[in-house]
Each structure stands twice: as C-alpha cells, then as structure tokens.
Write a protein that holds these residues in place. Sequence first.
Motif, PDB file in Angstrom:
ATOM      1  N   SER A 235     -50.462 -30.170  12.350  1.00 11.75           N
ATOM      2  CA  SER A 235     -49.341 -29.993  13.310  1.00 11.75           C
ATOM      3  C   SER A 235     -48.119 -29.494  12.522  1.00 11.75           C
ATOM      4  N   ASP A 236     -47.822 -30.183  11.327  1.00 11.51           N
ATOM      5  CA  ASP A 236     -46.694 -29.765  10.673  1.00 11.51           C
ATOM      6  C   ASP A 236     -47.112 -28.938   9.202  1.00 11.51           C
ATOM      7  N   SER A 237     -47.955 -27.787   9.598  1.00 10.07           N
ATOM      8  CA  SER A 237     -48.265 -26.999   8.373  1.00 10.07           C
ATOM      9  C   SER A 237     -47.299 -26.358   7.800  1.00 10.07           C
ATOM     10  N   LEU A 238     -46.320 -25.871   8.636  1.00  4.75           N
ATOM     11  CA  LEU A 238     -44.888 -25.181   8.140  1.00  4.75           C
ATOM     12  C   LEU A 238     -44.163 -25.894   7.085  1.00  4.75           C
ATOM     13  N   ARG A 239     -43.949 -27.066   7.496  1.00  3.43           N
ATOM     14  CA  ARG A 239     -43.556 -28.155   6.581  1.00  3.43           C
ATOM     15  C   ARG A 239     -44.329 -28.616   5.231  1.00  3.43           C
ATOM     16  N   VAL A 240     -45.354 -28.579   5.445  1.00  4.35           N
ATOM     17  CA  VAL A 240     -46.437 -28.882   4.355  1.00  4.35           C
ATOM     18  C   VAL A 240     -46.258 -27.728   3.424  1.00  4.35           C
ATOM     19  N   LEU A 241     -46.227 -26.454   3.597  1.00  2.00           N
ATOM     20  CA  LEU A 241     -46.133 -25.278   2.636  1.00  2.00           C
ATOM     21  C   LEU A 241     -45.029 -25.685   1.933  1.00  2.00           C
ATOM     22  N   ASP A 242     -43.756 -25.930   2.437  1.00  2.00           N
ATOM     23  CA  ASP A 242     -42.616 -25.914   1.701  1.00  2.00           C
ATOM     24  C   ASP A 242     -42.680 -27.243   0.652  1.00  2.00           C
ATOM     25  N   ALA A 243     -43.658 -28.247   0.988  1.00  2.00           N
ATOM     26  CA  ALA A 243     -43.545 -29.288   0.317  1.00  2.00           C
ATOM     27  C   ALA A 243     -44.239 -29.170  -0.933  1.00  2.00           C
ATOM     28  N   VAL A 244     -45.238 -28.110  -0.747  1.00  2.00           N
ATOM     29  CA  VAL A 244     -46.369 -27.788  -1.786  1.00  2.00           C
ATOM     30  C   VAL A 244     -45.998 -26.591  -2.678  1.00  2.00           C
ATOM     31  N   ARG A 245     -44.822 -25.780  -2.279  1.00  2.00           N
ATOM     32  CA  ARG A 245     -44.583 -24.410  -2.678  1.00  2.00           C
ATOM     33  C   ARG A 245     -44.521 -24.416  -4.429  1.00  2.00           C
ATOM     34  N   ASP A 246     -43.846 -25.335  -4.953  1.00  2.00           N
ATOM     35  CA  ASP A 246     -43.582 -25.443  -6.305  1.00  2.00           C
ATOM     36  C   ASP A 246     -44.933 -25.673  -7.119  1.00  2.00           C
ATOM     37  N   LEU A 247     -46.133 -26.025  -6.518  1.00  2.14           N
ATOM     38  CA  LEU A 247     -47.330 -26.184  -7.358  1.00  2.14           C
ATOM     39  C   LEU A 247     -47.857 -24.976  -7.630  1.00  2.14           C
ATOM     40  N   GLY A 248     -47.571 -24.043  -7.242  1.00  5.04           N
ATOM     41  CA  GLY A 248     -48.072 -22.576  -7.631  1.00  5.04           C
ATOM     42  C   GLY A 248     -49.453 -22.244  -7.015  1.00  5.04           C
ATOM     43  N   ILE A 249     -49.765 -22.773  -5.945  1.00  2.00           N
ATOM     44  CA  ILE A 249     -51.097 -22.664  -5.496  1.00  2.00           C
ATOM     45  C   ILE A 249     -51.141 -21.483  -4.775  1.00  2.00           C
ATOM     46  N   THR A 250     -52.187 -20.455  -5.170  1.00  2.00           N
ATOM     47  CA  THR A 250     -52.229 -19.003  -4.753  1.00  2.00           C
ATOM     48  C   THR A 250     -53.259 -18.747  -3.488  1.00  2.00           C
TER      49      THR A 250
ATOM     50  N   LEU B 164     -46.938 -17.140  12.334  1.00  2.00           N
ATOM     51  CA  LEU B 164     -45.754 -17.417  11.356  1.00  2.00           C
ATOM     52  C   LEU B 164     -46.448 -18.233  10.145  1.00  2.00           C
ATOM     53  N   LEU B 165     -47.294 -19.064  10.172  1.00  2.00           N
ATOM     54  CA  LEU B 165     -48.070 -19.770   9.217  1.00  2.00           C
ATOM     55  C   LEU B 165     -48.586 -18.737   8.067  1.00  2.00           C
ATOM     56  N   HIS B 166     -49.253 -17.627   8.723  1.00  2.00           N
ATOM     57  CA  HIS B 166     -49.797 -16.713   7.795  1.00  2.00           C
ATOM     58  C   HIS B 166     -48.690 -15.927   7.085  1.00  2.00           C
ATOM     59  N   GLU B 167     -47.672 -15.619   7.983  1.00  2.00           N
ATOM     60  CA  GLU B 167     -46.580 -14.895   7.091  1.00  2.00           C
ATOM     61  C   GLU B 167     -45.899 -15.515   6.029  1.00  2.00           C
ATOM     62  N   ARG B 168     -45.793 -16.858   6.215  1.00  2.00           N
ATOM     63  CA  ARG B 168     -45.200 -17.877   5.061  1.00  2.00           C
ATOM     64  C   ARG B 168     -46.353 -17.803   3.793  1.00  2.00           C
ATOM     65  N   ILE B 169     -47.571 -17.685   4.236  1.00  2.00           N
ATOM     66  CA  ILE B 169     -48.370 -17.892   2.881  1.00  2.00           C
ATOM     67  C   ILE B 169     -48.325 -16.589   2.256  1.00  2.00           C
ATOM     68  N   LYS B 170     -48.322 -15.400   3.026  1.00  2.00           N
ATOM     69  CA  LYS B 170     -48.174 -14.132   2.355  1.00  2.00           C
ATOM     70  C   LYS B 170     -46.782 -13.991   1.434  1.00  2.00           C
ATOM     71  N   ASP B 171     -45.654 -14.641   2.251  1.00  2.24           N
ATOM     72  CA  ASP B 171     -44.543 -14.515   1.515  1.00  2.24           C
ATOM     73  C   ASP B 171     -44.345 -15.236   0.076  1.00  2.24           C
ATOM     74  N   MET B 172     -45.456 -16.307   0.025  1.00  2.00           N
ATOM     75  CA  MET B 172     -45.440 -17.157  -1.145  1.00  2.00           C
ATOM     76  C   MET B 172     -46.450 -16.320  -2.008  1.00  2.00           C
ATOM     77  N   GLY B 173     -46.845 -15.282  -1.737  1.00  2.00           N
ATOM     78  CA  GLY B 173     -47.678 -14.521  -2.788  1.00  2.00           C
ATOM     79  C   GLY B 173     -49.222 -15.012  -2.777  1.00  2.00           C
ATOM     80  N   ALA B 174     -49.493 -15.735  -1.733  1.00  2.55           N
ATOM     81  CA  ALA B 174     -50.991 -16.490  -1.765  1.00  2.55           C
ATOM     82  C   ALA B 174     -51.877 -15.454  -0.913  1.00  2.55           C
ATOM     83  N   THR B 175     -53.442 -15.591  -1.361  1.00  4.08           N
ATOM     84  CA  THR B 175     -54.304 -15.186  -0.669  1.00  4.08           C
ATOM     85  C   THR B 175     -54.384 -15.960   0.451  1.00  4.08           C
TER      86      THR B 175
END
Length: 222
Positions: free
Chosen positions: A15-30, A46-57
């Motif tokens: 349920s907190d997937s958007l917050r989780v993305l912020d928490a792991v951003r510095d790990l460089g998961i692609t 929105l989740l998908h947009e955030r993932i793509k903004d991180m440069g991830a597949t």
Amino acid sequence: MDFIFMLTREDRTVSDSLRVLDAVRDLGITHIGFKDVGADRDTLRLLHERIKDMGATSYLEVVSTHRDQVLASVRTAVALGVDQLMGGTWIEETLALLGGTQIAHLPFVGRPEGHPTRLAGGPERIAADCRRAEEAGCAGVDLLAYRATDAEPLELVRTARAATAGRLVVAGSITTTQQIRALATAGADAFTIGSAAFDGRLVPHAGTLAAQLAPVVEAAAT
C-alpha cells in the motif's frame, strides 16, 4: 544477473509502494516490478511513472491463474505501458493483446496453482513450455523454481536454460544470497524478491528495507 525488486507482499502491491521507492532510491536498483492487485489504477499509473523516472525497467507480474483475470491484467499492462509482463499461461491471447506495443512477455512455465502460487510440473513439462513460449515469440519465461512441487528447483532452472535462448527469470521464495548465486550458476538471467524483503527474512534483525536489499544488490552484481 538482474535483480527485479517487486513492490509486493503476499502477491499484492504494497500500500505504501510510492514511499518504498523513495526509501530504496539510493541503492541503484534498475529493475522494479509490481502487481495489479493491492492498488487502484491511478496509484499504479503514478507508481509506473516514478519507476521510469528512476531510469528503471518496469514489470507487471500477473497474479491470477484464471484466464479472464489474466487477460484483464494484460490490458492493465498495456494501459500503463510497462516494459515487461511476467506470468500467465495464455500465451497466444496475451501476445495478441500486446500486439503493437513494445511490451515483452515472459509467461509462466509449468502449471501454477493456488494462492500463494505453487508450481506443478517436472523437467519435461518445463522444457516443453519453454520451447512453446520461444516458438510463439515470447521474450523469455517466468519460472517459479523455488515453489516447485514436483522437482528440485535448480534442476528446473538448468532444464529451462537448456530449453530456451530467451530471458529466464526465476520468481518467488528466494530468501538467501546462496540461492542467488546458485541461480546465476544454473543459468538464470534475473530473479525477483518482494515479500522476503518486506518480511525481514533476507537479513534478520536489519532495521530498514534498504538494509535488507543491499546484500541482494551486491550478490546480483557478482
């Protein structure tokens, strides 16, 4: 090997997937995935947009083993524009719905059953399903090796590797770096982890999700 971090717990997007993305951003998961259960369509978009903004597949993995629900998940994948769709066993129908998109399909091989999903089918069935997926034009396969009920997990991985030149992703019930290294030796191209990280099973007593995932990222890179 590629590590695909699944934003899921017990086959549902957290349920907190958007917050989780912020928490792991510095790990460089692609490579990051989710399921179309547990979050509404607007949140998934929105989740998908955030993932793509991180440069991830991006990945959407199908949960259901029922045809109509699987095809509904395929339509969701198309609407979101994910990079890869994992799961499902209705290959021809799925590829027809994906026609005209750039979405790669990696169907389940073997016979997924129940919830949480278990995998029925021995090496002969796995090999035949891998060949069928490749002949149909799939980009690879999704193998629930560590949820197998009829064979030893690594035997199925080696069998799948020998049967297909496509991308071999191993999903489900991976909880140790030893398993990750064994998968690499057996020929897997990628693996997924979701619930084990959220449940704290990867690194007992680690205080944060990032601390759970850091050794996984390291193991995948070696």
